[in-house]
Design a protein around this motif. Structure first.
Motif, PDB file in Angstrom:
ATOM      1  N   ASP A   1       0.903  -1.119   0.015  1.00 32.06           N
ATOM      2  CA  ASP A   1       0.000  -0.116   0.087  1.00 32.06           C
ATOM      3  C   ASP A   1       0.988   1.341   0.022  1.00 32.06           C
TER       4      ASP A   1
ATOM      5  N   ASP B   1       1.022  -4.385   7.082  1.00 29.00           N
ATOM      6  CA  ASP B   1      -0.081  -4.667   6.173  1.00 29.00           C
ATOM      7  C   ASP B   1       0.119  -5.860   5.269  1.00 29.00           C
TER       8      ASP B   1
ATOM      9  N   ARG C   1      -2.023  -9.276   4.846  1.00 30.64           N
ATOM     10  CA  ARG C   1      -2.806  -9.886   3.772  1.00 30.64           C
ATOM     11  C   ARG C   1      -2.233 -11.087   3.269  1.00 30.64           C
TER      12      ARG C   1
ATOM     13  N   LYS D   1      -6.378   2.524   9.423  1.00 31.78           N
ATOM     14  CA  LYS D   1      -6.597   2.260   7.823  1.00 31.78           C
ATOM     15  C   LYS D   1      -6.253   0.990   7.722  1.00 31.78           C
ATOM     16  N   ILE D   2      -5.377   0.205   8.070  1.00 33.37           N
ATOM     17  CA  ILE D   2      -4.915  -1.122   7.872  1.00 33.37           C
ATOM     18  C   ILE D   2      -5.839  -2.152   8.199  1.00 33.37           C
TER      19      ILE D   2
ATOM     20  N   SER E   1      -8.971  -1.764   8.966  1.00 31.06           N
ATOM     21  CA  SER E   1     -10.308  -1.633   8.216  1.00 31.06           C
ATOM     22  C   SER E   1     -10.415  -2.164   7.003  1.00 31.06           C
ATOM     23  N   LYS E   2      -9.330  -2.826   6.495  1.00 30.30           N
ATOM     24  CA  LYS E   2      -9.339  -3.313   5.205  1.00 30.30           C
ATOM     25  C   LYS E   2     -10.082  -4.725   5.140  1.00 30.30           C
ATOM     26  N   ASN E   3     -10.616  -4.914   3.840  1.00 27.64           N
ATOM     27  CA  ASN E   3     -11.410  -5.997   3.825  1.00 27.64           C
ATOM     28  C   ASN E   3     -10.346  -7.231   3.459  1.00 27.64           C
ATOM     29  N   ILE E   4     -10.363  -8.168   4.264  1.00 28.68           N
ATOM     30  CA  ILE E   4      -9.394  -9.380   4.023  1.00 28.68           C
ATOM     31  C   ILE E   4     -10.202 -10.567   4.036  1.00 28.68           C
TER      32      ILE E   4
ATOM     33  N   ARG F   1     -10.555  -4.457  15.872  1.00 27.35           N
ATOM     34  CA  ARG F   1     -10.970  -3.019  15.062  1.00 27.35           C
ATOM     35  C   ARG F   1     -11.438  -2.031  16.230  1.00 27.35           C
TER      36      ARG F   1
END
Length: 504
Positions: free
Chosen positions: A300, A310, A314, A358-359, A361-364, A379
């Motif tokens: 990112d 991050d 992932r 921000k990290i 909150s990412k959809n994984i 979160r």
């Protein structure tokens, strides 16, 4: 019967040493060899072991495929990566030794094909010279003096089939540094303007051709066997995402490279659940299959901190990170501030926490419902932590409107997070909400709390004439030998005030 070469591995379980020694003695009395290991290293030196015995503990070690692996545990393990799991209470070493020998006699023929072939792989020169290509991604920015050392550590690898995809992310030119090394395996790309580590590593990947990807920062080093150790694990265990151990070396400063300390961190198997919230994998120790980079979406480039965390987070959703318990690298930190991008955590805690949210909150992709539930908790903790720091910052700047908004957010996301709960209680006190603060103290204070926090909680309890103050005083009574003179004076004052409030 031929002598069997046993190894008993008891890493981080010294309390079991009497049993370990007793088992080893019984195996020797039975006419066999037995050595004791407090490490589970992925190396060639133990390839002469016929059978490795592991003791179950908090973290089960990874069995090695070049010998028979027997786990001794308090209960059955299913599924198990070991050849055999022996359930035992670790009390009768005589009987256990006999059982271990019998297991080996019954099973060694079944695993001989595997052990023979994997031992051959350990010493396979052809694999080191003509195995799959490994692309090493590196970004550099104004570290000319250190860059050469880092590059040399790559070029000195025992695993030879590699390429270095180096991106100069603005700053001083490094063409002459690369030219001096005179090795065609180095491919240099230059950005005239600094674009950030994430963007630079993405560009490095674009220029790469390797089947496997590894990473090294421009101020760190690999030991000469780094890639070989990881690629052997990839080959033997058919893993796509592996990582080894790295030594954290603390230096005095950029200008004074005096070594202060050496610390081995994160030297264990890490699960996806842990990576949902924090990073336990050192970036320079990672090696993974190429397609995972693309599937994960690359780095990112908008992040200023936690860039590695991050990415590994992932990647771990796509392939299980597999720990190779061998120390193969060193990374350097400076005691003075301003040396690394992670200094943002200390210098700008709010900005750091924004990036972290921000990290998180990412959809994984999480197929396990328990992991999905855990992610929601992660979160919530991050949002609560951010709101508390935001309130503290606003109060320090006398921005009461922002402090009020942050307090509302803290209340919304309130959860069990000890350090943030203490800060939240202080914010409530600073905004004249002692009853709410006391409620928070009651929720988080315990016998393990630090003395300063206990004294603060006690003072609020006394002010509100709450019995909680008496509970805290009981905890503090057992701490007097560790208290400073000032703390003792405060404690005695609180005792008198609490006693007086009870009489009234």
């Amino acid at each position: 019967m031929n002598k069997i070469n046993f190894s008993i591995n008891y890493r981080n379980q010294d309390h079991k040493m009497p049993f370990v020694q007793g088992l080893a003695d019984q195996l020797k009395l039975s006419g066999h060899n037995c050595q004791l290991n407090n490490e589970e290293l992925w190396n060639k030196e133990d390839s002469k072991i016929d059978a490795a015995i592991y003791l179950g503990g908090p973290h089960f070690p990874q069995p090695k495929p070049w010998h028979l692996n027997i786990l001794i545990a308090g209960s059955a393990q299913s599924p198990s990566p070991y050849d055999h799991v022996l359930v035992s209470d670790l009390k009768d070493s005589v009987t256990l030794a006999s059982e271990v020998i019998t297991i080996f006699q019954e099973m060694h023929t079944k695993v001989s094909t595997r052990t023979t072939s994997t031992r051959a792989m350990l010493t396979d020169h052809e694999f080191r010279t003509h195995g799959p290509t490994v692309s090493v991604l590196m970004a550099t920015h104004n570290r000319r003096k250190l860059l050469k050392r880092a590059l040399k550590s790559i070029l000195s690898q025992s695993y030879e089939n590699l390429e270095i995809c180096l991106v100069r992310d603005g700053g001083e030119a490094v063409d002459d540094v690369v030219a001096e090394l005179n090795d065609s395996r180095i491919k240099l790309t230059s950005y005239e303007q600094n674009r950030g580590k994430g963007a630079a590593l993405n560009k490095a990947f674009e220029t790469s051709k390797g089947e496997y990807i590894a990473y090294l920062d421009d101020d760190d080093v690999w030991y000469e066997n780094h890639i070989e150790r990881l690629m052997v694990a990839v080959r033997l265990l058919n893993q796509d995402f592996v990582y080894s151990n790295g030594i954290e070396v603390l230096l005095e400063s950029k200008t004074d490279p005096k070594e202060i300390s050496r610390t081995l961190r994160y030297a264990r198997q890490v699960e996806l659940k842990e990576l949902l919230e924090f990073n336990y994998i050192t970036g320079i120790n990672v090696l993974h299959e190429r397609s995972l980079f693309t599937k994960a979406g690359g780095f990112d480039s908008s992040l200023k901190v936690l860039i590695d965390f991050d990415m590994w987070r992932r990647l771990a959703c796509l392939a299980k990170p597999h720990h190779v318990n061998y120390t193969t690298a060193e990374y350097y930190l400076h005691r003075s501030k301003g040396s690394h991008i992670t200094d943002l955590a200390a210098e700008k805690p709010l900005e750091y926490r924004k990036q972290r949210i921000k990290i998180l909150s990412k959809n994984i992709h999480l197929s396990d419902p328990d992991l999905k539930s855990e992610l929601q908790k992660v979160r919530r903790r991050a949002q609560f932590d951010y709101a508390v720091f935001s309130c503290t910052n606003a109060l320090d700047q006398n921005d009461l409107q922002q402090a009020s908004r942050s307090l509302m957010q803290a209340q919304k996301y309130y959860t069990r997070l000890y350090s943030a709960q203490l800060m939240y209680a202080v914010c409530l006190l600073r905004t004249a909400k002692p009853k709410e603060a006391l409620s928070v103290f009651k929720d988080c204070i315990n016998s393990n709390s630090d003395t300063a926090s206990l004294l603060m909680a006690c003072s609020v309890g006394i002010m509100l004439k709450d019995n909680f103050a008496g509970e805290v005083l009981e905890i503090l009574a057992g701490r007097t030998k560790q208290m400073t003179k000032e703390q003792l004076e405060i404690l005695n004052d609180y005792k008198e005030r609490y006693s007086s409030s009870i009489k009234k």
